[in-house]
Design a protein around this motif. Structure first.
Motif, PDB file in Angstrom:
ATOM      1  N   VAL A 298      75.653 -29.159  63.725  1.00 50.07           N
ATOM      2  CA  VAL A 298      77.147 -29.562  63.869  1.00 50.07           C
ATOM      3  C   VAL A 298      77.302 -30.817  64.391  1.00 50.07           C
ATOM      4  N   GLY A 299      76.072 -31.311  65.155  1.00 50.73           N
ATOM      5  CA  GLY A 299      76.088 -32.635  65.640  1.00 50.73           C
ATOM      6  C   GLY A 299      76.519 -32.642  67.179  1.00 50.73           C
ATOM      7  N   THR A 300      76.717 -31.576  67.626  1.00 52.90           N
ATOM      8  CA  THR A 300      77.143 -31.319  69.227  1.00 52.90           C
ATOM      9  C   THR A 300      76.004 -31.467  69.875  1.00 52.90           C
ATOM     10  N   PRO A 301      76.058 -32.032  70.992  1.00 54.99           N
ATOM     11  CA  PRO A 301      74.704 -32.059  72.014  1.00 54.99           C
ATOM     12  C   PRO A 301      74.547 -30.732  72.488  1.00 54.99           C
ATOM     13  N   VAL A 302      73.233 -30.491  72.993  1.00 59.16           N
ATOM     14  CA  VAL A 302      72.506 -29.357  73.539  1.00 59.16           C
ATOM     15  C   VAL A 302      72.480 -29.773  75.083  1.00 59.16           C
ATOM     16  N   LEU A 303      72.803 -28.736  76.090  1.00 60.46           N
ATOM     17  CA  LEU A 303      72.586 -28.706  77.054  1.00 60.46           C
ATOM     18  C   LEU A 303      71.423 -27.462  77.401  1.00 60.46           C
ATOM     19  N   PHE A 304      70.058 -27.908  77.488  1.00 58.35           N
ATOM     20  CA  PHE A 304      69.171 -26.846  77.526  1.00 58.35           C
ATOM     21  C   PHE A 304      68.653 -26.659  79.036  1.00 58.35           C
ATOM     22  N   ALA A 305      68.564 -25.329  79.365  1.00 62.19           N
ATOM     23  CA  ALA A 305      68.130 -25.032  80.835  1.00 62.19           C
ATOM     24  C   ALA A 305      66.645 -24.137  80.445  1.00 62.19           C
ATOM     25  N   ALA A 309      58.658 -25.985  76.071  1.00 60.14           N
ATOM     26  CA  ALA A 309      58.876 -26.161  74.705  1.00 60.14           C
ATOM     27  C   ALA A 309      60.083 -26.362  74.290  1.00 60.14           C
ATOM     28  N   GLY A 310      61.327 -25.674  74.866  1.00 59.98           N
ATOM     29  CA  GLY A 310      62.492 -25.894  74.438  1.00 59.98           C
ATOM     30  C   GLY A 310      63.034 -27.242  74.911  1.00 59.98           C
ATOM     31  N   SER A 311      62.484 -27.700  75.995  1.00 59.23           N
ATOM     32  CA  SER A 311      62.971 -28.964  76.674  1.00 59.23           C
ATOM     33  C   SER A 311      62.421 -30.226  75.842  1.00 59.23           C
ATOM     34  N   ALA A 312      61.139 -29.987  75.419  1.00 58.30           N
ATOM     35  CA  ALA A 312      60.580 -31.055  74.544  1.00 58.30           C
ATOM     36  C   ALA A 312      61.046 -31.294  73.287  1.00 58.30           C
ATOM     37  N   ALA A 322      67.686 -31.904  78.404  1.00 53.57           N
ATOM     38  CA  ALA A 322      66.979 -30.774  78.963  1.00 53.57           C
ATOM     39  C   ALA A 322      67.024 -30.720  80.396  1.00 53.57           C
ATOM     40  N   VAL A 323      67.308 -29.780  81.092  1.00 51.55           N
ATOM     41  CA  VAL A 323      67.372 -29.604  82.686  1.00 51.55           C
ATOM     42  C   VAL A 323      66.459 -28.599  83.017  1.00 51.55           C
ATOM     43  N   ARG A 324      66.210 -28.659  84.404  1.00 46.98           N
ATOM     44  CA  ARG A 324      65.642 -27.617  85.144  1.00 46.98           C
ATOM     45  C   ARG A 324      66.399 -26.417  85.209  1.00 46.98           C
ATOM     46  N   SER A 329      70.817 -28.463  88.827  1.00 45.28           N
ATOM     47  CA  SER A 329      70.527 -29.275  87.597  1.00 45.28           C
ATOM     48  C   SER A 329      71.374 -29.227  86.339  1.00 45.28           C
ATOM     49  N   VAL A 330      71.524 -28.013  86.105  1.00 51.21           N
ATOM     50  CA  VAL A 330      72.568 -27.477  85.102  1.00 51.21           C
ATOM     51  C   VAL A 330      73.953 -28.367  85.305  1.00 51.21           C
ATOM     52  N   ALA A 331      74.445 -28.311  86.446  1.00 50.43           N
ATOM     53  CA  ALA A 331      75.951 -28.981  86.823  1.00 50.43           C
ATOM     54  C   ALA A 331      75.827 -30.494  86.724  1.00 50.43           C
ATOM     55  N   ALA A 332      74.661 -31.094  87.045  1.00 55.37           N
ATOM     56  CA  ALA A 332      74.348 -32.395  86.881  1.00 55.37           C
ATOM     57  C   ALA A 332      74.170 -32.883  85.231  1.00 55.37           C
ATOM     58  N   GLY A 333      73.576 -32.047  84.560  1.00 58.65           N
ATOM     59  CA  GLY A 333      73.741 -32.132  82.938  1.00 58.65           C
ATOM     60  C   GLY A 333      75.045 -32.180  82.334  1.00 58.65           C
ATOM     61  N   MET A 334      75.862 -31.040  82.848  1.00 54.23           N
ATOM     62  CA  MET A 334      77.125 -31.207  82.451  1.00 54.23           C
ATOM     63  C   MET A 334      78.081 -32.447  82.846  1.00 54.23           C
ATOM     64  N   ARG A 335      77.725 -32.788  84.082  1.00 56.62           N
ATOM     65  CA  ARG A 335      78.442 -34.076  84.605  1.00 56.62           C
ATOM     66  C   ARG A 335      78.180 -35.130  83.491  1.00 56.62           C
ATOM     67  N   SER A 336      76.811 -35.281  83.109  1.00 56.72           N
ATOM     68  CA  SER A 336      76.244 -36.475  82.383  1.00 56.72           C
ATOM     69  C   SER A 336      76.791 -36.308  80.939  1.00 56.72           C
ATOM     70  N   LEU A 337      77.111 -35.150  80.517  1.00 57.02           N
ATOM     71  CA  LEU A 337      77.498 -34.770  78.949  1.00 57.02           C
ATOM     72  C   LEU A 337      79.007 -35.233  79.128  1.00 57.02           C
ATOM     73  N   LEU A 338      79.660 -34.753  80.062  1.00 57.30           N
ATOM     74  CA  LEU A 338      81.118 -35.107  80.115  1.00 57.30           C
ATOM     75  C   LEU A 338      81.338 -36.654  79.932  1.00 57.30           C
TER      76      LEU A 338
END
Length: 401
Positions: A298-305, A309-312, A322-324, A329-338
């Protein structure tokens, strides 16, 4: 024969539906002995040329065939259905109970078995803390099926490695990858909402623990009062997930239930990011969920925790972040994506993600690779192919005690 088959909404159903269509395109007759779909499954006609025959099965309250008794309610009738069905070859998917029945019937009829290894169930029961006797029985069945199969289809290099450790013959294994329907999951689908939200689609289970996204969301909810978190799908931890959401961020987490693939694509299309998780260290570190592929298509970015293998995959293909596996770590990833959504970075990269998906994880291309591998072991002048499977989606479904 297949417990999961369209119109059910799961990665396994999508994969087997694509394989059936591919076999028909290659002029093979395909009969699918499957189950009556749950009430919530979208209504859909069977694909032309695919002979689909359905039979009732025990399901839990969520409509899943999940647990030993439910699995047996599929496997036992399947034995007799296959015994009185003519076929030239059978495609059997996990779990090994289903594969073992297919092996026995195929042996009685002197026909080849092709084992479609979407997962490694021995690893699954170990990760769940099953007793040693259960692990030993599962390992015996899985090894027997792998040893007796004329060909083994693996969904990833990591799964192939695990199969070899279970003493599968490497010369019999064909690694085909996994995929997504890039016609349904397309950047051209209409966005389901103009709201700002993160979305989680698919199974909600112990091996994913999607509560981590609720806990992370709670860390930034006050900073972004209009932001929402949406879940679509179902699973064994859904009720607990609802409880945690009501406790931490009441009114800001919405559960939409099981939806059609096209509707899922629309919700992913409009999201800030699609959320994907795997709990590290419980036996599924090798998994690459198809949720990642759906978002990329779809073209939407992924936030993977989750694990490496999945992170790579996410990092090397530049599919998102990809975050820990921690709420912080997930919250930090959410902020970056926002931030990336606000400054236009996400939209500029959409076409790159779509191109990657179409080149690497097209479900039709994967199905055609499986068809080629199957054709190499079919008897000459084959007319009828059977499906015997009990899938673990999307890695979206895993063994249950």
């Amino acid at each position: 024969m297949s417990r999961l088959f369209p119109p059910e909404v799961s990665a396994g159903a999508f994969r087997l539906g694509a394989l059936a269509r591919s076999m028909v395109r290659h002029r093979k007759d395909v009969r699918v002995l499957t189950t009556t779909p749950p009430r919530h499954a979208p209504r859909a006609d069977d694909d032309p040329g695919v002979d689909v025959r359905r039979w009732p099965v025990l399901r839990d309250r969520g409509g899943n065939v999940r647990g030993y008794i439910q699995y047996a309610s599929y496997d036992v009738p399947m034995f007799f259905r296959m015994l009185f069905t003519r076929f030239d070859a059978v495609v059997a998917e996990s779990p090994p109970t289903t594969g073992l029945i297919a092996v026995v019937i195929a042996w009685l009829k002197h026909r080849p078995v092709i084992y479609y290894a979407a997962d490694v169930w021995t690893d699954g029961v170990i990760s769940m803390g099953a007793s040693q006797i259960v692990v030993s029985i599962m390992r015996f069945m899985e090894r027997t099926v792998l040893r007796r199969a004329a060909a083994v289809i693996s969904v990833s290099a990591e799964v192939t490695e695990r199969l070899v450790l279970l003493r599968a013959d490497p010369s019999k294994i064909t690694t085909v990858g996994n995929g997504i329907d890039t016609d349904v999951f397309s950047p051209d689908v209409e966005m389901a909402s103009e709201e700002r939200y993160f979305v989680y689609t698919g199974t909600m289970s112990e091996w994913q623990q999607p509560e981590i996204f609720v806990r992370a969301f709670a860390l930034l909810a006050t900073e972004e009062p209009d932001l929402r978190l949406r879940f679509f799908g179902q699973g064994s931890v859904e009720n607990e997930l609802r409880r945690i959401a009501d406790e931490l961020v009441p009114g800001k987490v919405e559960f939409g239930g099981v939806v059609r693939p096209s509707e899922s694509a629309s919700w992913i299309r409009g999201a800030i990011a699609s959320l994907v998780s795997i709990v590290p260290g419980i036996g599924y570190d090798f998994a690459k969920p198809t949720k990642t592929y759906a978002a990329a298509a779809v073209g939407t970015p992924v936030l993977f925790a989750g694990p490496e293998a999945g992170s790579a995959l996410v990092e090397e293909a530049e599919l998102g972040h990809a975050v820990r596996f921690t709420p912080e770590s997930v919250a930090a990833g959410m902020r970056s994506l926002l931030t990336e959504a606000a400054d236009g970075t996400s939209e500029r990269l959409r076409s790159d993600r779509v191109r990657w998906a179409r080149s690497n994880v097209s479900l039709d291309a994967v199905a055609d690779r499986v068809t080629v591998a199957i054709s190499q072991v079919l008897p000459k002048q084959t007319a009828k192919l059977e499906f015997a499977s009990e899938h673990t989606p999307d890695g979206d479904e895993r063994p249950t005690k």
